[in-house]
Design an enzyme around this catalytic site. Sequence first.
Site, PDB file in Angstrom:
ATOM      1  N   PHE A 107     -14.806 -21.370  51.182  1.00  0.00           N
ATOM      2  CA  PHE A 107     -15.577 -20.127  51.016  1.00  0.00           C
ATOM      3  C   PHE A 107     -17.088 -20.345  51.114  1.00  0.00           C
ATOM      4  O   PHE A 107     -17.837 -19.399  51.320  1.00  0.00           O
ATOM      5  CB  PHE A 107     -15.213 -19.434  49.697  1.00  0.00           C
ATOM      6  CG  PHE A 107     -16.071 -19.821  48.528  1.00  0.00           C
ATOM      7  CD1 PHE A 107     -15.785 -20.936  47.775  1.00  0.00           C
ATOM      8  CD2 PHE A 107     -17.172 -19.055  48.173  1.00  0.00           C
ATOM      9  CE1 PHE A 107     -16.589 -21.307  46.695  1.00  0.00           C
ATOM     10  CE2 PHE A 107     -17.977 -19.399  47.088  1.00  0.00           C
ATOM     11  CZ  PHE A 107     -17.670 -20.529  46.359  1.00  0.00           C
ATOM     12  N   LYS A 108     -17.542 -21.587  50.993  1.00  0.00           N
ATOM     13  CA  LYS A 108     -18.977 -21.849  51.102  1.00  0.00           C
ATOM     14  C   LYS A 108     -19.528 -21.376  52.448  1.00  0.00           C
ATOM     15  O   LYS A 108     -20.702 -21.051  52.564  1.00  0.00           O
ATOM     16  CB  LYS A 108     -19.276 -23.337  50.931  1.00  0.00           C
ATOM     17  CG  LYS A 108     -18.784 -23.981  49.649  1.00  0.00           C
ATOM     18  CD  LYS A 108     -19.466 -23.417  48.424  1.00  0.00           C
ATOM     19  CE  LYS A 108     -19.284 -24.297  47.189  1.00  0.00           C
ATOM     20  NZ  LYS A 108     -17.893 -24.448  46.750  1.00  0.00           N
ATOM     21  N   ASP A 109     -18.665 -21.350  53.488  1.00  0.00           N
ATOM     22  CA  ASP A 109     -19.118 -20.887  54.799  1.00  0.00           C
ATOM     23  C   ASP A 109     -19.594 -19.439  54.759  1.00  0.00           C
ATOM     24  O   ASP A 109     -20.466 -19.052  55.530  1.00  0.00           O
ATOM     25  CB  ASP A 109     -17.972 -20.973  55.821  1.00  0.00           C
ATOM     26  CG  ASP A 109     -17.656 -22.407  56.228  1.00  0.00           C
ATOM     27  OD1 ASP A 109     -18.590 -23.215  56.369  1.00  0.00           O
ATOM     28  OD2 ASP A 109     -16.459 -22.702  56.405  1.00  0.00           O
ATOM     29  N   MET A 112     -23.099 -19.675  53.606  1.00  0.00           N
ATOM     30  CA  MET A 112     -23.931 -20.634  54.324  1.00  0.00           C
ATOM     31  C   MET A 112     -24.165 -20.241  55.773  1.00  0.00           C
ATOM     32  O   MET A 112     -25.242 -20.454  56.310  1.00  0.00           O
ATOM     33  CB  MET A 112     -23.286 -22.008  54.247  1.00  0.00           C
ATOM     34  CG  MET A 112     -24.275 -23.132  54.257  1.00  0.00           C
ATOM     35  SD  MET A 112     -25.437 -23.065  52.882  1.00  0.00           S
ATOM     36  CE  MET A 112     -24.499 -23.900  51.629  1.00  0.00           C
TER      37      MET A 112
END
Length: 458
Positions: A107-109, A112
Amino acid sequence: MKYISTRGQSEPVDFVGACLAGLAPDGGLYVPETFPSIAPAKPGETYTQVAARILSAFAGDTLSLDELEGLCEKAYGTFAHQSVAPLTQTGPASWQLELHHGPTLAFKDVAMQLIGQLYDHLLAKTGQRMTIMCATSGDTGGAAAAAFAGAKNANLVILHPFERISPVQRLFMTTTGAENVFNLALDSDFDTCQTIVKSLFSDRDFVTRVGLSGVNSINWVRIAAQMVYYATAQAALAQPIRFVVPSGNMGDALAGYVAARCGMLTGGLEIVCAVNENDSLARIFNTGVMAREAAVSTPSPAMDISIPSNFERLLFELSGRDSDVVRSAYNSFAQSGEAVLPENVTSRLACSGMKAASVSNLDTMAEMKRVEAETGWLICPHTAVGTHVARSLPKADVATVVLATASPAKFPETVLEATGRDCPLPDRVKGLRDQEEVFERIEPNLGAVRARVEEITG
Ligand SMILES: *Cc1c(COP(=O)(O)O)cnc(C)c1O
């Protein structure tokens, strides 16, 4: 829209300032001066449209809605699923919100990719060059590498705890082949990496000299970007939702809290932070004491965090935005490794709608197996911490959405151990294992890291 520091001793900054700074000079975290009211997402509105609307509420007149829609389109065009964050049903009143369709399968994408576009846009406008630093417990580093590899105006320096992240997590950050991405591996835990980054930010000379910027979940833009899927899930289900959020630094859960504060969620706020055996957050919620403990290794390494940075933002709100309370808690924590939260804060916490529960390593592994047996699905160990907590909650008829924070393919060793099944990488990232890895080992102390960053930035 101005941004103020939770510790109250820094000048307010504008959106661009908050976006590029990461941490405030006084060591606090930036929050908007007031929470804007944002209309809930409507069925039929695309993910990109909702994202641009939310960003616009926080960016003020720095960027036009059109500009933001353009940036969001580029950011989310990299996702393998056109819905960006699809909801899948897992039971009569339970769903998973799949947040792992981005380039590095976690989920960091979501935040980011947007930050990458935003930085590119802002830095090209000002002609500035920056050094972006981030400490990672596994997924932020890869997501940042994917977002910034080849960026013209920025170097990216990633600190990760050596051999405490999964091999696939490491591959995502060490194989970009980009000359502006530097990977430093420290013989330490994540908290040490995070402390070093925070110390570098508190050295104002250094910050100005190297043009230091941070994209950890202390960066407000990440919080704003992560509000979007709460809003789209709300629009899709059209009923009050209980969110269960696998938590480490608490950036994801805090985004849900902010979405509610901005009026984007219907019904009362209910967000349950699901943590692993690193259960400091659950203890803060249950005892009102914030205590330092060494992080332990678990099957969900991205959540192996002792003290969640974003709790500071929640504390700021619970104290009635009293920066003295925040400062005194964090000073006491820095000095003695412990802070007892004031009574009025703990009583507000108890009725805030925010909760926390922890799951053991054994239960996490058993949960992965159970889900596989009941649905045929493989889930990642972080998501399993969430689904385990979700099953234990009362009122099974309340619509419950577990945030599926990573793809199981990012943790094939753990999936195999838990379920006996192989979980190959999706086709779109299959080539990963054939790439050459580039990273450097470095002493886990401030001096060594500072010297290396100086060298990198010349
Ligand atoms: C980062 C991460 C988390 C924790 O998110 P926070 O915002 O730090 O609480 C959970 N699951 C996965 C897979 C992650 O990468």
